[in-house]
Design a protein around this motif. Structure first.
Motif, PDB file in Angstrom:
ATOM      1  N   SER A 116       0.848  -1.199   0.000  1.00 23.78           N
ATOM      2  CA  SER A 116       0.000   0.000   0.000  1.00 23.78           C
ATOM      3  C   SER A 116       0.879   1.242   0.000  1.00 23.78           C
ATOM      4  CB  SER A 116      -0.969  -0.016   1.181  1.00 23.78           C
ATOM      5  OG  SER A 116      -0.262  -0.128   2.391  1.00 23.78           O
ATOM      6  N   PRO A 139      -2.579  -0.275  -4.811  1.00 18.36           N
ATOM      7  CA  PRO A 139      -3.945   0.221  -5.056  1.00 18.36           C
ATOM      8  C   PRO A 139      -3.893   1.649  -5.619  1.00 18.36           C
ATOM      9  CG  PRO A 139      -3.691  -0.611  -2.812  1.00 18.36           C
ATOM     10  CD  PRO A 139      -2.323  -0.537  -3.390  1.00 18.36           C
ATOM     11  N   VAL A 142      -3.708   5.062  -3.419  1.00 16.90           N
ATOM     12  CA  VAL A 142      -2.665   5.564  -2.510  1.00 16.90           C
ATOM     13  C   VAL A 142      -2.409   7.028  -2.839  1.00 16.90           C
ATOM     14  CG1 VAL A 142      -1.536   3.333  -2.196  1.00 16.90           C
ATOM     15  CG2 VAL A 142      -0.680   4.894  -3.929  1.00 16.90           C
ATOM     16  N   SER A 165      -8.749  -2.090  -2.397  1.00 17.59           N
ATOM     17  CA  SER A 165      -7.670  -1.719  -1.487  1.00 17.59           C
ATOM     18  C   SER A 165      -6.453  -2.639  -1.647  1.00 17.59           C
ATOM     19  CB  SER A 165      -8.184  -1.695  -0.042  1.00 17.59           C
ATOM     20  OG  SER A 165      -8.811  -0.471   0.198  1.00 17.59           O
ATOM     21  N   SER A 166      -5.694  -2.819  -0.555  1.00 16.40           N
ATOM     22  CA  SER A 166      -4.431  -3.544  -0.699  1.00 16.40           C
ATOM     23  C   SER A 166      -4.651  -5.028  -0.990  1.00 16.40           C
ATOM     24  CB  SER A 166      -3.535  -3.366   0.528  1.00 16.40           C
ATOM     25  OG  SER A 166      -4.165  -3.872   1.653  1.00 16.40           O
ATOM     26  N   GLU A 257      -3.918   4.378   6.400  1.00 16.16           N
ATOM     27  CA  GLU A 257      -3.107   3.790   5.338  1.00 16.16           C
ATOM     28  C   GLU A 257      -2.185   2.696   5.873  1.00 16.16           C
ATOM     29  OE1 GLU A 257      -1.957   6.438   2.455  1.00 16.16           O
ATOM     30  OE2 GLU A 257      -0.547   5.124   1.466  1.00 16.16           O
ATOM     31  N   GLY A 258      -2.200   1.575   5.173  1.00 16.27           N
ATOM     32  CA  GLY A 258      -1.301   0.484   5.532  1.00 16.27           C
ATOM     33  C   GLY A 258      -1.822  -0.420   6.624  1.00 16.27           C
TER      34      GLY A 258
END
Lengths: 344, 93
Positions: A116, A139, A142, A165-166, A257-258
Motif C-alpha cells: 500500500s 492500489p 494511494v 484496497s491492498s 493507510e497500511g
C-alpha cells in the motif's frame, strides 16, 4: 594547447569501493551486479551505502502531548529516520538480503510485491542501490506523494482496483508470480517470516536498549503485522513484564493507510491473533485529529497511522497507573500533505 | 435519471454484497442520500454526524474527483458512474 580526446576516451571508468561492503559502483551510479557479496541479514553488520543507515532510529519522549497521569510516559520510535522514510525499510531490507543469501534473488530477477506504499518505496530504494528492477502492485488510491516517490526511485508500478484496497494488490501480485515464476523474486511481505524477524533482530533490541529495559507496554498498528509480531516477540522474550497491544482500524472502511481491519481483510500468514495481550481500535477521524495535534502542539509531522497509534497510547494511558508505553510511528506526515484532513 | 454507484468491497457487506447499484439522483448529494436511505447501515461509514462526507471518503464521477469541482453539488446525468473509494489504502477482501 589542444585536449587529446583520444587519450581521454580510453581512460577506464572511475570506480569507488565502499569501505563498508564489497559493492562496486560506476560513475553512472548503477551498481554492478556481478562479483559482490550478498547483503548481511542485519543492516548494521556492514550493509553498503545508505542501506547501512537502516534502523537505529531515535526513541522520542513526548513533551506536550502527554498522558494526564504523569506516572505514565509515552515514547515513539521515529521510523521516518530510515533512508526511504518509513519503518518498512527494515523488513524490505531483510527480505531482500535473505533472498540474496539463499540465492532466491539473483542479478536479473525482478523484485515483485504488493504494497500500500511504504514497503514498495523501501523496495524501490533498495532495488536502486543493488541494481534490481522493482515491479509493484499498488492500489490506485494511494496518495499522490507515494506515487511520486516510487517514480523518483525508478520503480515500475501496476495500479490495482482502488475499491479492493491492498487486498486487490495482493491478488494481482500473486497472479503475476504464477504467470512468470522464474522472472520474479516475490518476497510476499504478508507471509514472509523475514518480515517479522527484521523487527525481532533490530526494532526490539533497540527499544530494550533505548529504554534500559523499562518499557512496560508496546503498541503497534496491524498491517502486515510484522512490526507487532517481531518487536513484540523480542520484548516478550527479554522482558517478563511487557504487555503487547495491537491496534487496528475500527471498521472495514477506513483511512488508516497500511493498516488492516483483520475481521474483514486477508489475514497475513505471519499474524497470530492469539499473540497480543490486548486489541484496540481507532477511528480514522480520531487519528486525523491526533496527527494535527502532534503537528501543532509537539511540532512533529507524522503520518496517519502514527496518529492512530498515538491515540491508542493515550487511551491506554488512562487504563494503567504507571508505565512506559512505546509505540511505533511508521512514517512522517510529509507523504500525506495532499490529504484534506489537514485543513480542519 | 439513473446513475451507477460503485461500492468499495469493504462496504458491500452493507448492500447485500452488491458492488454496483443503479440509483436515481440529479446530484451526487441526492444519489448518496438515496443510497443511504436504501441501505441505512452505510450511513455511518460514509457520512459524519453533520451529514457530510467523511474526510477520507473520495467520490469520483466518471473518474473525476468531485473535490476538484462542485463537490457534493456536482450534477449527474443519466448513465454517469459514481465511484466511492477510501482516500488511502487499507486492506479488505
Amino acid at each position: 594547447m589542444r585536449f587529446n580526446y583520444r587519450i581521454m576516451n580510453v581512460l577506464p571508468p572511475l570506480k569507488f569501493s565502499s569501505s563498508l561492503g564489497s559493492t562496486t559502483e560506476t560513475m553512472s551510479g548503477k551498481p554492478t551486479s556481478l562479483n559482490r557479496s550478498p547483503l548481511p541479514l542485519r543492516p548494521d553488520e556492514g550493509a553498503p551505502g545508505v542501506l547501512g543507515r537502516i534502523g537505529n532510529t531515535p526513541l522520542y519522549e513526548f513533551r506536550q502531548v502527554t498522558p494526564k497521569n504523569d506516572r505514565v510516559k509515552i515514547f515513539a520510535k521515529l521510523e521516518w529516520y530510515n533512508p526511504a522514510g518509513s519503518v518498512k525499510d527494515r523488513p524490505a531490507y531483510r527480505m531482500i538480503a535473505h533472498g540474496e543469501q539463499t540465492g532466491a534473488l539473483k542479478p536479473g530477477k525482478i523484485i515483485l510485491d504488493a504494497s500500500s506504499g511504504n514497503t514498495g518505496i523501501a523496495y524501490a530504494m533498495i532495488g536502486a542501490c543493488r541494481g534490481y528492477q522493482v515491479r509493484l502492485c499498488i492500489p490506485k488510491n494511494v496518495c499522490i506523494e507515494r506515487k511520486q516517490m516510487l517514480a523518483a526511485y525508478g520503480a515500475e508500478v501496476i495500479y490495482t482496483d482502488p475499491r479492493k484496497s491492498s487486498d486487490g494488490a495482493i491478488v494481482e501480485a500473486q497472479r503475476l508470480m504464477r504467470e512468470n515464476p522464474d522472472l520474479y523474486f516475490y518476497p510476499d511481505q504478508y507471509n514472509n517470516d523475514q518480515n517479522w524477524t527484521a523487527h525481532f533482530e533490530t526494532t526490539g533490541p533497540e527499544i530494550i536498549r533505548q529504554t534500559g529495559g523499562q518499557v512496560t507496554h508496546f503498541i503497534a498498528g496491524l498491517g502486515t503485522t510484522g512490526s507487532l509480531m517481531g518487536t513484540g516477540r523480542r520484548l516478550k522474550k527479554e522482558l517478563k513484564h511487557i504487555k503487547v497491544i495491537a491496534m487496528q482500524p475500527d471498521s472495514p472502511f477506513h483511512g488508516l493507510e497500511g493498516l488492516k481491519h483483520m475481521e474483514s481483510a486477508i489475514v497475513p500468514g505471519i499474524y497470530d491473533a492469539n499473540f497480543p495481550d490486548d486489541q484496540v481500535s481507532v477511528r480514522t477521524e480520531d487519528a486525523h485529529e491526533m496527527v494535527r495535534r502532534l503537528a501543532r502542539e509537539e511540532g512533529m509531522l507524522v503520518g496517519i497511522s502514527s496518529g492512530a497509534v498515538m491515540k491508542a497510547a493515550l487511551n491506554h494511558s488512562e487504563r494503567i497507573e504507571t508505565g512506559n508505553i512505546v509505540v511505533i510511528f511508521p512514517d512522517g506526515g510529509d507523504r500525506y500533505l495532499s490529504e484534506s484532513f489537514w485543513k480542519a | 435519471m439513473s446513475v451507477e454507484i460503485q461500492i468499495p468491497v469493504a462496504l458491500a457487506r452493507y448492500t447485500g454484497n452488491q458492488e454496483s447499484l443503479k440509483l436515481s439522483g440529479a446530484s451526487v448529494e441526492e444519489a448518496i442520500r438515496n443510497l443511504t436511505s436504501q441501505f441505512p447501515s452505510l450511513k455511518n461509514h460514509l457520512l459524519d454526524k453533520k451529514g457530510e462526507i467523511r474526510p477520507f471518503v473520495n467520490i469520483y464521477v466518471n473518474d473525476q474527483d468531485i473535490r476538484h469541482g462542485k463537490q457534493m453539488k456536482t450534477a449527474l446525468k443519466s448513465g454517469d458512474v459514481v465511484t466511492i473509494v477510501p482516500s488511502i489504502a487499507g486492506g479488505n477482501k
